[in-house]
Design a protein around this motif. Structure first.
Motif, PDB file in Angstrom:
ATOM      1  N   LEU A 166       9.007  12.003   4.463  1.00 52.61           N
ATOM      2  CA  LEU A 166       7.720  12.686   4.582  1.00 52.61           C
ATOM      3  C   LEU A 166       6.674  11.878   3.821  1.00 52.61           C
ATOM      4  O   LEU A 166       6.991  10.904   3.136  1.00 52.61           O
ATOM      5  N   SER A 167       5.439  12.280   3.916  1.00 50.51           N
ATOM      6  CA  SER A 167       4.332  11.523   3.348  1.00 50.51           C
ATOM      7  C   SER A 167       4.554  11.162   1.883  1.00 50.51           C
ATOM      8  O   SER A 167       4.416  10.000   1.495  1.00 50.51           O
ATOM      9  N   GLN A 168       4.907  12.129   1.054  1.00 50.82           N
ATOM     10  CA  GLN A 168       5.046  11.863  -0.379  1.00 50.82           C
ATOM     11  C   GLN A 168       6.191  10.892  -0.661  1.00 50.82           C
ATOM     12  O   GLN A 168       6.119  10.090  -1.578  1.00 50.82           O
ATOM     13  N   GLU A 169       7.246  10.946   0.154  1.00 48.89           N
ATOM     14  CA  GLU A 169       8.377  10.045  -0.047  1.00 48.89           C
ATOM     15  C   GLU A 169       8.025   8.602   0.301  1.00 48.89           C
ATOM     16  O   GLU A 169       8.713   7.678  -0.138  1.00 48.89           O
ATOM     17  N   THR A 170       6.988   8.400   1.083  1.00 49.15           N
ATOM     18  CA  THR A 170       6.589   7.042   1.460  1.00 49.15           C
ATOM     19  C   THR A 170       5.409   6.533   0.641  1.00 49.15           C
ATOM     20  O   THR A 170       4.912   5.444   0.896  1.00 49.15           O
ATOM     21  N   ARG A 171       5.002   7.283  -0.363  1.00 52.31           N
ATOM     22  CA  ARG A 171       3.814   6.889  -1.149  1.00 52.31           C
ATOM     23  C   ARG A 171       4.024   5.567  -1.874  1.00 52.31           C
ATOM     24  O   ARG A 171       3.141   4.713  -1.913  1.00 52.31           O
ATOM     25  N   VAL A 172       5.203   5.352  -2.477  1.00 56.86           N
ATOM     26  CA  VAL A 172       5.474   4.081  -3.155  1.00 56.86           C
ATOM     27  C   VAL A 172       5.505   2.951  -2.142  1.00 56.86           C
ATOM     28  O   VAL A 172       4.946   1.876  -2.366  1.00 56.86           O
ATOM     29  N   PHE A 173       6.132   3.204  -0.997  1.00 55.40           N
ATOM     30  CA  PHE A 173       6.153   2.232   0.090  1.00 55.40           C
ATOM     31  C   PHE A 173       4.728   1.833   0.464  1.00 55.40           C
ATOM     32  O   PHE A 173       4.429   0.652   0.656  1.00 55.40           O
ATOM     33  N   ALA A 174       3.845   2.817   0.544  1.00 54.52           N
ATOM     34  CA  ALA A 174       2.446   2.546   0.907  1.00 54.52           C
ATOM     35  C   ALA A 174       1.820   1.535  -0.040  1.00 54.52           C
ATOM     36  O   ALA A 174       1.106   0.625   0.382  1.00 54.52           O
ATOM     37  N   GLY A 175       2.083   1.695  -1.329  1.00 55.90           N
ATOM     38  CA  GLY A 175       1.561   0.740  -2.305  1.00 55.90           C
ATOM     39  C   GLY A 175       2.086  -0.664  -2.070  1.00 55.90           C
ATOM     40  O   GLY A 175       1.353  -1.646  -2.214  1.00 55.90           O
ATOM     41  N   PHE A 176       3.352  -0.771  -1.682  1.00 61.88           N
ATOM     42  CA  PHE A 176       3.945  -2.082  -1.437  1.00 61.88           C
ATOM     43  C   PHE A 176       3.372  -2.758  -0.202  1.00 61.88           C
ATOM     44  O   PHE A 176       3.398  -3.981  -0.112  1.00 61.88           O
ATOM     45  N   GLY A 215       0.254  -2.527   0.538  1.00 65.03           N
ATOM     46  CA  GLY A 215      -1.140  -2.814   0.238  1.00 65.03           C
ATOM     47  C   GLY A 215      -2.086  -1.637   0.294  1.00 65.03           C
ATOM     48  O   GLY A 215      -3.292  -1.797   0.106  1.00 65.03           O
ATOM     49  N   PHE A 216      -1.572  -0.429   0.530  1.00 68.59           N
ATOM     50  CA  PHE A 216      -2.445   0.742   0.585  1.00 68.59           C
ATOM     51  C   PHE A 216      -2.911   1.077  -0.827  1.00 68.59           C
ATOM     52  O   PHE A 216      -2.108   1.194  -1.741  1.00 68.59           O
ATOM     53  N   GLN A 217      -4.230   1.251  -0.996  1.00 74.89           N
ATOM     54  CA  GLN A 217      -4.783   1.482  -2.326  1.00 74.89           C
ATOM     55  C   GLN A 217      -5.519   2.806  -2.456  1.00 74.89           C
ATOM     56  O   GLN A 217      -6.134   3.065  -3.475  1.00 74.89           O
TER      57      GLN A 217
END
Length: 108
Positions: free
Chosen positions: A32-42, A44-46
């Motif tokens: 789900l969205s929160q579980e992919t938050r760290v992935f998002a940072g990797f 390049g999502f800021q």
């Protein structure tokens, strides 16, 4: 199953599966969205958590899914292998770094 050390993963598919499992905090096979938050940072999502939730919903919608349905391993694999603007391509080294970071955060 316990996650193997990222250095011991030989193939890209193994890295992708380990990254997915490292993100899957509740071990239900769906991100789900929160579980992919760290992935998002990797990748390049800021933006904020709320901005990521909107981006995540858009990614899922592009693949015919609702945010509450989440992302399974197949879609995760598709996205991290997609070099187009629609994807979330990660190199093997980026996947290794993400796995190591997630494993360290789960130990804290």
């Amino acid at each position: 199953p316990p996650l193997r050390a990222a250095e011991g993963l030989a193939t890209r598919d193994e890295l992708i599966e380990a990254a997915f499992r490292a993100c899957d905090e509740d071990c239900d096979g769906i991100l789900l969205s929160q579980e992919t938050r760290v992935f998002a940072g990797f990748i390049g999502f800021q933006g904020s958590d709320a901005a990521w939730a909107a981006e995540f919903a858009g990614l899922l919608a592009d693949h015919g899914r609702r945010p509450d349905e989440g992302m399974d391993l197949g879609l995760f694999r598709e996205l991290v292998n997609d070099m187009s603007d629609d994807g979330c391509y990660c190199t093997d080294d980026e996947l290794r770094s993400m796995i190591q970071s997630l494993q360290a955060s789960h130990r804290d």
